[in-house]
Design a protein around this motif. Sequence first.
Motif, PDB file in Angstrom:
ATOM      1  N   ASP A  84      -2.452  16.825  -6.854  1.00  0.00           N
ATOM      2  CA  ASP A  84      -1.739  15.577  -7.372  1.00  0.00           C
ATOM      3  C   ASP A  84      -0.495  15.959  -8.221  1.00  0.00           C
ATOM      4  OD1 ASP A  84      -3.931  14.189  -6.848  1.00  0.00           O
ATOM      5  OD2 ASP A  84      -4.885  13.957  -8.727  1.00  0.00           O
TER       6      ASP A  84
ATOM      7  N   ASN B 223       0.745  -1.121  -0.133  1.00  0.00           N
ATOM      8  CA  ASN B 223      -0.076  -0.071  -0.090  1.00  0.00           C
ATOM      9  C   ASN B 223       0.738   1.196  -0.015  1.00  0.00           C
ATOM     10  OD1 ASN B 223      -1.390  -2.265   1.843  1.00  0.00           O
ATOM     11  ND2 ASN B 223      -2.952  -1.082   0.599  1.00  0.00           N
ATOM     12  N   PRO B 224       0.229   2.630  -0.337  1.00  0.00           N
ATOM     13  CA  PRO B 224       1.050   3.624  -0.308  1.00  0.00           C
ATOM     14  C   PRO B 224       1.733   4.140   0.945  1.00  0.00           C
ATOM     15  CG  PRO B 224      -1.117   3.863  -1.655  1.00  0.00           C
ATOM     16  CD  PRO B 224      -1.081   2.661  -0.847  1.00  0.00           C
ATOM     17  N   LYS B 225       2.643   5.027   0.915  1.00  0.00           N
ATOM     18  CA  LYS B 225       3.124   5.374   2.328  1.00  0.00           C
ATOM     19  C   LYS B 225       2.700   6.770   2.422  1.00  0.00           C
ATOM     20  CE  LYS B 225       7.118   1.942   2.316  1.00  0.00           C
ATOM     21  NZ  LYS B 225       6.530   0.966   3.274  1.00  0.00           N
ATOM     22  N   MET B 226       2.650   7.342   3.603  1.00  0.00           N
ATOM     23  CA  MET B 226       2.790   8.738   3.762  1.00  0.00           C
ATOM     24  C   MET B 226       3.904   9.457   4.153  1.00  0.00           C
ATOM     25  SD  MET B 226      -0.798   8.686   6.193  1.00  0.00           S
ATOM     26  CE  MET B 226      -0.615   6.945   6.480  1.00  0.00           C
TER      27      MET B 226
ATOM     28  N   VAL C 202       1.869   9.633  -0.498  1.00  0.00           N
ATOM     29  CA  VAL C 202       0.870  10.599  -0.156  1.00  0.00           C
ATOM     30  C   VAL C 202       1.481  11.570   0.913  1.00  0.00           C
ATOM     31  CG1 VAL C 202      -1.369  11.679   0.948  1.00  0.00           C
ATOM     32  CG2 VAL C 202      -1.386   9.586  -0.606  1.00  0.00           C
TER      33      VAL C 202
ATOM     34  N   PRO D 240       0.885   9.334  -6.981  1.00  0.00           N
ATOM     35  CA  PRO D 240       0.595   7.964  -7.352  1.00  0.00           C
ATOM     36  C   PRO D 240       1.637   7.168  -8.208  1.00  0.00           C
ATOM     37  CG  PRO D 240      -0.927   9.346  -8.622  1.00  0.00           C
ATOM     38  CD  PRO D 240      -0.015  10.120  -7.699  1.00  0.00           C
TER      39      PRO D 240
ATOM     40  N   ARG E 212      -3.828  16.702 -11.765  1.00  0.00           N
ATOM     41  CA  ARG E 212      -5.201  16.586 -11.610  1.00  0.00           C
ATOM     42  C   ARG E 212      -5.782  17.194 -10.495  1.00  0.00           C
ATOM     43  NH1 ARG E 212      -4.750  10.235 -12.168  1.00  0.00           N
ATOM     44  NH2 ARG E 212      -2.699  10.754 -10.941  1.00  0.00           N
TER      45      ARG E 212
ATOM     46  N   ASN F 184      -0.893  13.819  -3.712  1.00  0.00           N
ATOM     47  CA  ASN F 184      -1.015  12.699  -4.056  1.00  0.00           C
ATOM     48  C   ASN F 184       0.166  12.296  -5.218  1.00  0.00           C
ATOM     49  OD1 ASN F 184      -3.617  11.442  -3.149  1.00  0.00           O
ATOM     50  ND2 ASN F 184      -4.333  12.988  -4.023  1.00  0.00           N
TER      51      ASN F 184
ATOM     52  N   ASN G 298       3.632   5.936  -5.396  1.00  0.00           N
ATOM     53  CA  ASN G 298       2.901   5.247  -4.233  1.00  0.00           C
ATOM     54  C   ASN G 298       3.067   6.035  -2.732  1.00  0.00           C
ATOM     55  OD1 ASN G 298       2.191   3.392  -5.989  1.00  0.00           O
ATOM     56  ND2 ASN G 298       3.941   2.074  -5.406  1.00  0.00           N
TER      57      ASN G 298
END
Lengths: 199, 199
Positions: free
Chosen positions: A173, A36-39, A111, A106, A184, A104, A109
């Motif tokens: 983004d 999953n994405p990391k902060m 945020v 993406p 975006r 973001n 991955n």
Amino acid sequence: MNYCSNCGAPVRLRIPPGDTLPRHVCDNCHLIHYQNPKMVVGCIPRWEDRILLCRRAINPRYGFWTLPAGFMENGETTAEGAMREALEEAHARVAIDELYALFNLPHLNQVYLIFRAQLLDLDIMPGSESLEVDLFAEPDIPWQNLAFATVRESLRLYFDDRRRGQYRLHVGDIAPPTGLGRARPMTGQVGARSGEPHR
Amino acid sequence: MNYCSNCGAPVRLRIPPGDTLPRHVCDNCHLIHYQNPKMVVGCIPRWEDRILLCRRAINPRYGFWTLPAGFMENGETTAEGAMREALEEAHARVAIDELYALFNLPHLNQVYLIFRAQLLDLDIMPGSESLEVDLFAEPDIPWQNLAFATVRESLRLYFDDRRRGQYRLHVGDIAPPTGLGRARPMTGQVGARSGEPHR
């Protein structure tokens, strides 16, 4: 990912029953390893009209200037993470104000969550990941030598808002450095301009 | 984590040089395996004065009602993730509005990001993770049968703001279900009340 971190057997990339995306699945212990994405949590530490920046002593972007920020750790809140990063990178004690920007990324991955903050004293010095730390008024910001698009956007939005006399949350983004992606901006919330590449 | 996901050798939990926290380190290929919090992204889908809720067909909290939300995936933005979850759990097509709430759950290594959203049509039906989906006006919300504190807080704040005629970002921490933790609202931003346990 080649092996199961639980039992050590090889994993296979396949779509588990009931799922829609390929995952690393262990056929031995049946664990599904989600990724999953990391902060990345950080802040804009203010002292009067100046902002604290750190010159990076690590890659990527060794030698370039950044806001104190880094990967959020387990067991902490986003604000605690932002405080910790300021302490680690600049020995800076800060009071965290409001959440100021969410970016973001993406393609990475990631945020980014950037808070406004107040520097509590001037006892700052480089942490092990910084070559130097310093305070910059707006005209002195090293715009050409900032490490990341997230830092550039955060500062640009911040100074714009300060001129207008009102800070508000910005959500946007940030496109990959190839220039293939485009900004975006989100409906209803101020999007970040991301004409410059992020690395 | 017992084995290196890269080379399959056993890992050891120790503090790497220059680090401050114990990590799973591979002594064979020298990879450090970081573990970081995950984001849960979701939305409050509105149709006129009613809100879309889903009754969970999976554990935890099987049979309880929730806002559509789930773990953010690699390669998507937070808003895209929130849209995807609405589609997966309720076949609901939504337009994402503003970021509405950020909840830290440090005991679970999770951060919830909840958006306001507009349901675009009434062609909703349960996805594979939902027993049923329905629209609820405020007096009909099944408060005693909501799945999570994050859902309860999101809805409570949302209806409060709606009465006041102004939505704003809420940032707060949610305590563990043991009751040992306490709410830690953030400076300068409205904190979530978290008197009720989160599961």
